[in-house]
Scaffold this active site. Structure first.
Site, PDB file in Angstrom:
ATOM      1  N   PRO A  20       3.453  -7.863  13.454  1.00  0.00           N
ATOM      2  CG  PRO A  20       4.848  -6.101  14.144  1.00  0.00           C
ATOM      3  CD  PRO A  20       3.408  -6.552  14.107  1.00  0.00           C
ATOM      4  CB  CYS A 103      11.887  -5.815  19.633  1.00  0.00           C
ATOM      5  SG  CYS A 103      12.930  -7.280  19.650  1.00  0.00           S
ATOM      6  CE  LYS A 142       3.430  -5.104  17.954  1.00  0.00           C
ATOM      7  NZ  LYS A 142       4.578  -5.774  18.570  1.00  0.00           N
ATOM      8  N   GLY A 215      -1.824  -8.014  22.314  1.00  0.00           N
ATOM      9  CA  GLY A 215      -1.320  -8.841  23.407  1.00  0.00           C
ATOM     10  C   GLY A 215      -2.363  -9.796  23.946  1.00  0.00           C
ATOM     11  N   GLY A 236      -1.395 -11.558  17.169  1.00  0.00           N
ATOM     12  CA  GLY A 236      -0.115 -12.140  16.776  1.00  0.00           C
ATOM     13  C   GLY A 236      -0.176 -13.651  16.718  1.00  0.00           C
TER      14      GLY A 236
HETATM   15  C1  LIG Z   1       7.807 -15.281  16.780  1.00  0.00           C
HETATM   16  C2  LIG Z   1       7.497 -13.847  17.161  1.00  0.00           C
HETATM   17  C3  LIG Z   1       8.222 -12.825  16.577  1.00  0.00           C
HETATM   18  C4  LIG Z   1       7.937 -11.482  16.881  1.00  0.00           C
HETATM   19  N1  LIG Z   1       8.600 -10.484  16.213  1.00  0.00           N
HETATM   20  C5  LIG Z   1       8.210  -9.193  16.385  1.00  0.00           C
HETATM   21  C6  LIG Z   1       8.719  -8.141  15.574  1.00  0.00           C
HETATM   22  O1  LIG Z   1       9.512  -8.366  14.652  1.00  0.00           O
HETATM   23  N2  LIG Z   1       8.294  -6.877  15.820  1.00  0.00           N
HETATM   24  C7  LIG Z   1       7.384  -6.597  16.804  1.00  0.00           C
HETATM   25  O2  LIG Z   1       7.018  -5.430  16.993  1.00  0.00           O
HETATM   26  N3  LIG Z   1       6.875  -7.563  17.577  1.00  0.00           N
HETATM   27  C8  LIG Z   1       7.240  -8.851  17.377  1.00  0.00           C
HETATM   28  N4  LIG Z   1       6.643  -9.844  18.091  1.00  0.00           N
HETATM   29  C9  LIG Z   1       5.600  -9.491  19.083  1.00  0.00           C
HETATM   30  C10 LIG Z   1       4.225  -9.503  18.416  1.00  0.00           C
HETATM   31  O3  LIG Z   1       4.136  -8.532  17.393  1.00  0.00           O
HETATM   32  C11 LIG Z   1       3.133  -9.230  19.465  1.00  0.00           C
HETATM   33  O4  LIG Z   1       3.315  -7.934  20.002  1.00  0.00           O
HETATM   34  C12 LIG Z   1       3.154 -10.241  20.611  1.00  0.00           C
HETATM   35  O5  LIG Z   1       3.281 -11.569  20.130  1.00  0.00           O
HETATM   36  C13 LIG Z   1       1.875 -10.112  21.455  1.00  0.00           C
HETATM   37  O6  LIG Z   1       0.723 -10.349  20.684  1.00  0.00           O
HETATM   38  P1  LIG Z   1      -0.026 -11.800  20.723  1.00  0.00           P
HETATM   39  O7  LIG Z   1      -0.258 -12.125  22.174  1.00  0.00           O
HETATM   40  O8  LIG Z   1      -1.310 -11.587  19.955  1.00  0.00           O
HETATM   41  O9  LIG Z   1       0.905 -12.790  20.096  1.00  0.00           O
HETATM   42  C14 LIG Z   1       6.921 -11.177  17.821  1.00  0.00           C
HETATM   43  C15 LIG Z   1       6.195 -12.227  18.398  1.00  0.00           C
HETATM   44  C16 LIG Z   1       6.466 -13.550  18.074  1.00  0.00           C
HETATM   45  C17 LIG Z   1       5.635 -14.659  18.686  1.00  0.00           C
END
Ligand SMILES: Cc1cc2nc3c(=O)[nH]c(=O)nc-3n(C[C@H](O)[C@H](O)[C@H](O)COP(=O)(O)O)c2cc1C
Length: 341
Positions: A20, A103, A142, A215, A236
């Protein structure tokens, strides 16, 4: 006569999911991602209970049936409100309802939800139990491995025990702490160190609880290696910023063909959807902004991005802008994704 071969794929969709992401994983983004992978579980942006209850619901949580399997992420900490919103989500057709306990933004902390709930496992347990009682679809959480001065060994163990006992169907763990004071949400996605081993130990201690790791997972190869230790991987930024990676999901993780043979084919396949949405008053850039990284590494990718960034935002821009942008990229864009990488 030879017996017909029956191929049943028992791999659940949570084996690979797209995270998300606020402002990013809206319905246009998810439709586009679905052209790249049939199997990945796609998550909505976080929607607060207040928005679901009082906002323009169709705009906030509406989606196209093509997006299935799709999960709704809720933000909140009032068990009654979460139960109502979970029911609304399930009635809208979502395949899963997820609670955000990760968050770290100030706004979210003021509302007493998101990552600060890592300090209130009993309340999260009440929320999960209320949501579970309201819907038949899976209810998932989450979270982070801890916040601030918490010891992740203890904090995550207590948290997981509590939500598992409350009936959570799966726990998705962003494998780093959130530091609630002094770091922006963006810094909180990079600065606290990743600790994958902590998530592996959680899974080892809870063989019956489905655990998904999240992550810093930057490639499908990395995703595949985590799957030896946990039940699923959530990607993500790497999935959003370089969506061509999603073409590898079905072949590599589910043993199935990708829905499109190449990034180019996926872009072409999006055009009828764009035409339909434009007819309903959606601006071209609202859709094409999710495609900017589709051709990364391919000759002409920068010109493609620049053309869309300049022209798709103009009032009245139509699919001819996308067609012209596609004409700027080289022939390699039509090759299968492993070659394009
Ligand atoms: C632009 C952006 C918006 C995000 N919004 C949310 C969100 O609405 N809810 C959530 O649980 N995590 C949110 N995240 C965190 C991601 O879900 C994820 O946990 C985080 O980016 C780590 O994963 P990654 O390293 O694969 O990006 C957001 C991340 C980004 C980059």
């Amino acid at each position: 006569m030879a017996k017909a071969e029956v191929r049943v794929n028992l791999n659940p969709s949570h084996r690979f999911s797209v995270a998300p992401m606020m402002e990013w994983t809206d319905r246009h983004c998810r439709f586009f991602h679905r052209l790249l992978t049939r199997r990945a579980l796609l998550y909505s942006e976080m929607v607060t209970t207040g928005a679901v209850l009082h906002g323009r619901r169709a705009d906030l949580i509406g989606f196209d049936p093509f997006e299935h399997p799709v999960a709704l992420q809720l933000g909140g900490s009032d068990p009654g409100a979460l139960a109502t919103c979970a029911r609304i989500g399930a009635e809208t057709g979502y395949d899963e309802i997820n609670l955000n306990v990760g968050c770290p933004s100030d706004r979210v902390q003021e509302g007493r939800f998101g990552a600060c709930l890592m300090a209130e496992p009993a309340l999260v347990g009440e929320c999960v139990a209320a949501m579970k009682a309201a819907v038949k679809v899976p209810v998932t959480v989450k979270c982070r491995i801890g916040i601030d001065a918490q010891d992740p060994e203890e904090a995550l163990a207590t948290f997981a025990d509590t939500v598992a006992r409350a009936g959570a169907d799966r726990l998705i763990v962003h494998a780093r702490k959130a530091w609630l004071k002094g770091l922006s949400p963006r810094e909180n996605r990079d600065v606290p160190p990743l600790d994958y081993a902590r998530v592996y130990r959680l899974k080892a201690a809870h063989p019956d609880l489905a655990v998904v790791i999240n992550g810093g997972i930057a490639s499908l190869e990395a995703a595949a290696s985590h799957l030896d230790r946990v039940d699923g991987v959530m990607m993500g930024r790497a999935a959003y910023q370089e969506p061509w990676r999603l073409l590898e999901v079905d072949p590599l993780l589910f043993g199935e063909r990708a829905p499109c043979a190449s990034p180019r084919e996926a872009a072409d396949a999006l055009i009828p959807y764009i035409e339909r949405e434009l007819a309903h008053g959606v601006r071209l850039a609202a859709i094409t902004r999710h495609m900017l990284g589709l051709f990364r590494g391919v000759p002409g990718a920068r010109a493609f991005r620049r053309h869309l960034a300049t022209h798709a935002v103009k009032p009245g821009a139509g699919t001819d802008v996308l067609v012209a942008a596609l004409a700027l990229i080289g022939d390699r864009a039509g090759e299968p994704v492993t070659a394009a990488a």
